[in-house]
Design an enzyme around this catalytic site. Structure first.
Site, short mmCIF file in Angstrom:
data_model
loop_
_atom_site.label_atom_id
_atom_site.label_comp_id
_atom_site.label_asym_id
_atom_site.label_seq_id
_atom_site.Cartn_x
_atom_site.Cartn_y
_atom_site.Cartn_z
N CYS A 45 0.85 -1.12 -0.16
CA CYS A 45 0.11 0.17 -0.22
C CYS A 45 0.94 1.28 0.01
CB CYS A 45 -0.81 -0.03 1.23
SG CYS A 45 -2.00 1.43 1.39
N ASP A 47 0.40 3.64 1.88
CA ASP A 47 0.58 4.04 3.51
C ASP A 47 1.81 4.74 4.08
OD1 ASP A 47 -1.78 3.88 5.80
OD2 ASP A 47 0.17 4.42 6.30
N ARG A 49 3.02 5.10 6.45
CA ARG A 49 3.64 4.42 7.62
C ARG A 49 4.35 3.12 7.37
NH1 ARG A 49 -2.25 4.57 10.64
NH2 ARG A 49 -2.47 3.74 8.49
N HIS A 106 -1.82 -3.96 5.64
CA HIS A 106 -1.32 -3.33 6.70
C HIS A 106 -2.79 -2.99 7.69
CE1 HIS A 106 -2.32 0.90 5.64
NE2 HIS A 106 -2.12 0.34 4.47
#
Ligand SMILES: [Zn+2]
Length: 226
Positions: A45, A47, A49, A106
């Site tokens: 992804c 993302d 993080r 995630h």
């Protein structure tokens, strides 16, 4: 301390040039000369993080990485098909000769949250690139209803978002096999598919079992040997 967003961005690059580049230079110079030969395609992804090289302990030249919203692998014949991931898969398998393809999802994935809220159903005439893209996650929504993926030894999560984040990884691994180059590699025994799930709150990675139904925590080497 940086004064603005722009300063902050450039500050990071300056920091890299000053402290990190000197150490990386010999390895990158070698790779610049020899070219890349990564052994793994890593699909994850976008993302912010999630740190692919950090959680896999890899450096330059080791991970051929594709990132998108929701770590989705569109089926080759899907409506509004996506050639981006398919092209990367073909390139990784046919040209680079990777030996593993990993799909990594995630916890708390915003794309999965949007799917749960039905954003993909607004993909028609009033759709946006985001809602159209999310249609590639519909199979995961179907799958989570009848066979949610869970952590090994536990009941399916009570949290619908966690159930979908886990199940989506298994679905996207399955979707990979619809791509001809992947199917050929798997059938020839030269290509292995893997599913990984990363939980932010505990900084814990989980590996998908071969049957695609459960995830087990990846233990440190010493602990797993004990
Ligand atoms: Zn995500």
């Amino acid at each position: 301390m940086q004064q603005s967003t722009d300063d902050h961005f450039l500050g990071g690059v300056r920091e890299f040039q000053q402290h990190t580049a000197p150490g990386l230079r010999p390895e990158l110079a070698r790779l610049a000369q020899e070219g890349q030969s990564p052994s793994q395609l890593f699909i994850t992804c976008a993302d912010s993080r999630l740190l692919p090289n950090v959680i896999t302990g890899t450096g330059p030249g080791e991970l051929f990485t594709v990132r998108n919203i929701g770590n989705l692998v569109a089926l080759p014949d899907a409506p509004g098909r996506d050639d981006s991931v398919a092209a990367a898969v073909e390139y990784a398998v046919e040209i680079l000769g990777v030996r593993t393809i990993t799909v990594c999802g995630h916890s708390g994935c915003g794309a999965m949250q949007s799917l749960l809220r039905g954003a993909h159903r607004r993909a028609g005439r009033a759709g946006t690139p985001l809602t159209r893209w999310l249609r590639h996650g519909q199979d995961s929504l179907q799958r989570v209803r009848h066979s949610p993926v869970r952590l090994r030894g536990a009941a399916p999560s009570a949290d619908p978002l966690e159930r979908l984040c886990l199940t989506n990884v298994a679905q996207q691994v399955d979707n990979l096999t619809a791509h001809p180059s992947v199917r050929r590699g798997v059938e020839a025994g030269t290509l292995r598919l893997a599913g990984l799930y990363f939980d932010f709150a505990t900084a814990q990675a989980y590996l998908l079992a071969g049957d695609g139904r459960t995830f087990s925590p990846v233990r440190p080497r010493l602990e797993s040997a004990a």
